[in-house]
Design a protein around this motif. Sequence first.
Motif, PDB file in Angstrom:
ATOM      1  N   LYS A 285      -8.772  -4.675   6.960  1.00  0.00           N
ATOM      2  CA  LYS A 285      -7.692  -5.395   6.479  1.00  0.00           C
ATOM      3  C   LYS A 285      -7.248  -4.426   5.374  1.00  0.00           C
ATOM      4  CE  LYS A 285      -9.630 -10.005   6.654  1.00  0.00           C
ATOM      5  NZ  LYS A 285     -10.102 -11.250   5.871  1.00  0.00           N
ATOM      6  N   LEU A 286      -5.853  -4.668   4.911  1.00  0.00           N
ATOM      7  CA  LEU A 286      -5.432  -3.840   3.834  1.00  0.00           C
ATOM      8  C   LEU A 286      -5.725  -4.432   2.682  1.00  0.00           C
ATOM      9  CD1 LEU A 286      -1.832  -3.566   5.276  1.00  0.00           C
ATOM     10  CD2 LEU A 286      -3.578  -1.759   5.604  1.00  0.00           C
ATOM     11  N   ASP A 287      -7.168  -4.150   2.340  1.00  0.00           N
ATOM     12  CA  ASP A 287      -7.454  -4.645   0.934  1.00  0.00           C
ATOM     13  C   ASP A 287      -8.465  -3.736   0.420  1.00  0.00           C
ATOM     14  OD1 ASP A 287      -9.911  -5.018   2.335  1.00  0.00           O
ATOM     15  OD2 ASP A 287      -9.851  -7.112   2.622  1.00  0.00           O
TER      16      ASP A 287
ATOM     17  N   PRO B 100       3.045  -0.971  -6.191  1.00  0.00           N
ATOM     18  CA  PRO B 100       2.052  -1.302  -5.257  1.00  0.00           C
ATOM     19  C   PRO B 100       0.921  -1.958  -5.595  1.00  0.00           C
ATOM     20  CG  PRO B 100       2.538   1.009  -4.989  1.00  0.00           C
ATOM     21  CD  PRO B 100       3.198   0.390  -6.212  1.00  0.00           C
ATOM     22  N   LYS B 101       0.084  -2.463  -4.714  1.00  0.00           N
ATOM     23  CA  LYS B 101      -1.226  -3.133  -5.161  1.00  0.00           C
ATOM     24  C   LYS B 101      -2.289  -1.967  -4.983  1.00  0.00           C
ATOM     25  CE  LYS B 101      -0.138  -7.617  -3.295  1.00  0.00           C
ATOM     26  NZ  LYS B 101      -0.474  -8.804  -2.459  1.00  0.00           N
ATOM     27  N   ILE B 102      -1.926  -1.180  -3.996  1.00  0.00           N
ATOM     28  CA  ILE B 102      -3.146  -0.117  -3.733  1.00  0.00           C
ATOM     29  C   ILE B 102      -2.251   1.293  -3.508  1.00  0.00           C
ATOM     30  CG2 ILE B 102      -4.713   0.808  -2.190  1.00  0.00           C
ATOM     31  CD1 ILE B 102      -5.598  -1.830  -1.478  1.00  0.00           C
ATOM     32  N   ILE B 103      -2.870   2.361  -4.284  1.00  0.00           N
ATOM     33  CA  ILE B 103      -2.269   3.736  -4.134  1.00  0.00           C
ATOM     34  C   ILE B 103      -3.424   4.643  -3.768  1.00  0.00           C
ATOM     35  CG2 ILE B 103      -1.101   5.530  -5.181  1.00  0.00           C
ATOM     36  CD1 ILE B 103      -0.116   3.798  -7.396  1.00  0.00           C
TER      37      ILE B 103
ATOM     38  N   VAL C  96       0.756  -1.194   0.185  1.00  0.00           N
ATOM     39  CA  VAL C  96      -0.008   0.089  -0.226  1.00  0.00           C
ATOM     40  C   VAL C  96       0.845   1.091  -0.089  1.00  0.00           C
ATOM     41  CG1 VAL C  96      -1.779   1.334   1.365  1.00  0.00           C
ATOM     42  CG2 VAL C  96      -1.722  -1.054   1.167  1.00  0.00           C
ATOM     43  N   LEU C  97       0.633   2.166  -0.853  1.00  0.00           N
ATOM     44  CA  LEU C  97       1.277   3.327  -0.784  1.00  0.00           C
ATOM     45  C   LEU C  97       0.386   4.690  -0.838  1.00  0.00           C
ATOM     46  CD1 LEU C  97       3.680   5.337  -1.799  1.00  0.00           C
ATOM     47  CD2 LEU C  97       3.050   4.914  -4.152  1.00  0.00           C
TER      48      LEU C  97
END
Length: 202
Positions: A152-154, A122-125, A98-99
Amino acid sequence: MKVMIIESSYPKDFYHNRLDGNSVSGILDTMHVENKLRYVLDFKHFKKAIKECVEGRFEVLHISCHGGEDGIALADNFQPNWDQFCEAFQDLDCAPPVLVMSACCGASSGIGKAFAQREKHPKIILGSQEALTFSQYATAWSILYHRFKSGKLDKDTAQLALQQIVAVVDKSFRYLRWSNEKRKFLQYPTSGKSYTVSEIHV
């Protein structure tokens, strides 16, 4: 959750103690979330801090600096464009999952397009598409990290956080989510009033 914070604002921001990194570190401390804050003055140490983030297995990299549609600006006024910014991640084993971009226009389409052309991303920005104030970012990140701590980090947690941030702070906030199937970043929401996913065309 572990959060690495990079603070690289202008000298006037340090003088007035108007530093997003300090604010976020304090918020995370009250939540009992492990975090590390690094003050960075140039691109050499910026890349060193990113490496420390990856090697320390921090799930979230939070970058506080100035920015615009073409890239960011560091404390010494060096202004790497999005290609240079994304290239700084490529010599590492991976990019942080995650960014969080606490920079004006930090979630502009340019960052997604630049990362999409590279192997490490990253997967998520998360960030804004416009220029906002210190207080707006501080409020937004309080909501975001509260949600990350309780969830969660999702994508589901990020979507919930973005809905609340857009409703409370500003409509320019969004997040970019990497799609393995489409091999590109998808953005959410497409506008302040529409919570749908659309493609970013490269």
